[in-house]
Design an enzyme around this catalytic site. Sequence first.
Site, PDB file in Angstrom:
ATOM      1  N   ARG A   1       1.087  -1.061   0.092  1.00 35.17           N
ATOM      2  CA  ARG A   1       0.118   0.055  -0.035  1.00 35.17           C
ATOM      3  C   ARG A   1       1.014   1.213  -0.123  1.00 35.17           C
ATOM      4  NH1 ARG A   1      -2.347  -3.289   4.236  1.00 35.17           N
ATOM      5  NH2 ARG A   1      -4.550  -3.941   3.692  1.00 35.17           N
TER       6      ARG A   1
ATOM      7  N   LYS B   1      -2.382  -1.852   7.799  1.00 34.90           N
ATOM      8  CA  LYS B   1      -3.514  -1.251   8.466  1.00 34.90           C
ATOM      9  C   LYS B   1      -3.443  -1.847   9.775  1.00 34.90           C
ATOM     10  CE  LYS B   1      -6.299  -0.230   4.579  1.00 34.90           C
ATOM     11  NZ  LYS B   1      -7.746  -0.377   4.045  1.00 34.90           N
TER      12      LYS B   1
ATOM     13  N   HIS C   1      -2.021   2.709  -7.004  1.00 36.32           N
ATOM     14  CA  HIS C   1      -2.466   1.655  -6.404  1.00 36.32           C
ATOM     15  C   HIS C   1      -2.632   0.760  -7.434  1.00 36.32           C
ATOM     16  CE1 HIS C   1      -3.954   0.103  -2.866  1.00 36.32           C
ATOM     17  NE2 HIS C   1      -5.059  -0.257  -3.335  1.00 36.32           N
TER      18      HIS C   1
ATOM     19  N   ARG D   1      -0.152  -2.339  -6.953  1.00 33.43           N
ATOM     20  CA  ARG D   1      -0.372  -3.277  -6.266  1.00 33.43           C
ATOM     21  C   ARG D   1      -1.605  -4.427  -6.739  1.00 33.43           C
ATOM     22  NH1 ARG D   1      -1.225  -4.345  -0.379  1.00 33.43           N
ATOM     23  NH2 ARG D   1      -3.395  -4.552   0.349  1.00 33.43           N
TER      24      ARG D   1
ATOM     25  N   HIS E   1      -4.049  -8.322   3.890  1.00 29.90           N
ATOM     26  CA  HIS E   1      -5.632  -8.432   3.902  1.00 29.90           C
ATOM     27  C   HIS E   1      -6.268  -9.304   5.174  1.00 29.90           C
ATOM     28  CE1 HIS E   1      -6.340  -7.529  -0.603  1.00 29.90           C
ATOM     29  NE2 HIS E   1      -6.128  -6.631   0.200  1.00 29.90           N
TER      30      HIS E   1
ATOM     31  N   TYR F   1      -9.542 -10.419  -6.625  1.00 27.97           N
ATOM     32  CA  TYR F   1      -8.371 -10.728  -7.814  1.00 27.97           C
ATOM     33  C   TYR F   1      -8.650 -12.059  -8.394  1.00 27.97           C
ATOM     34  CZ  TYR F   1      -6.078  -6.822  -5.681  1.00 27.97           C
ATOM     35  OH  TYR F   1      -5.982  -5.522  -4.986  1.00 27.97           O
TER      36      TYR F   1
END
Length: 304
Positions: free
Chosen positions: A148, A172, A241, A244, A267, A276
């Site tokens: 990210r 995150k 992005h 990624r 994730h 994906y």
Amino acid sequence: MPRPDLLGHFKSRLLALEHRSLLTAQTYCFEAKRFLEWLETAGLKVETVDSLSISRYLEERRERDGIDSRSTAKAISALRSFFRYIGDEGLRDDNPASILEPPRRSKRLPELLSQEGVENVLAMADPENPRGLRDRAIFELIYSSGLRISEAVSLNIRDLYFPEGIARVRGKGNRERLVPFGGEAARWLKRYLEDGRPKLAKSSRSPALFLGRTGKRFSRKGIWRNYAALAGLAGTSSRVHTLRHSFATELLAGGADLRSVQELLGHVDLATTQIYTHVDMSLLKDSLKRYRPKLKALRSSDKA
């Protein structure tokens, strides 16, 4: 009347009590600040504003700023949290944002670039310039490891382990993970550390891996702006992005299992990674459409 330090205390609450990440706290405070400014312009007060007025505010944001369903949902989440804080401060007894329904997110497939397309964009960076060398190293690493933007920005020099080809990343929720990076990324990172970063650092003692022109940690906004400039030179409108997304899709196309891709991307929920698989299937369908006429022609020639 609300206290003048309302936003500052709201941010402290987000970090200390709700255990939000710094990035989320900054985003929520930004949304709350915009809302308070709108209230003042509209002649309304935070103690008495109702749900209908908040809906009108969000509708104005969509019309004026063109925000999408995802940004609208984020704004609603921020306002819900803000009014919880307002209630705890004794400024009102209800939460007018709690009944707002976030819009359903559109299931658009992520934008992708082919490997050749990525190389065309990255080749636009000028390696003879310290900032160009930094940009090449950043984007090579993002593409090689699926980072990210915020993760790339937060990297420190000590987070790179060149012998193992691994970077320690803070994602995150301040969750750490180890991600591999390839030989091409390693080559540009080493070149940047040897020739680019010392010129940007000047007298700075910042531990940050990527530095801006003032010697301080490079910003997310700087990454967005610089990638957009390179993409424009390469004749594409892709966003940073996209690197990624392309990384994840190439892994799946190469045979990687979904769980491994989930771990590499950081994730928490596997469902987030599953988008994906749809991209991979979409690419397969496109390939079938492109090559099916050629296959039919070959079969016809074989029969003849």
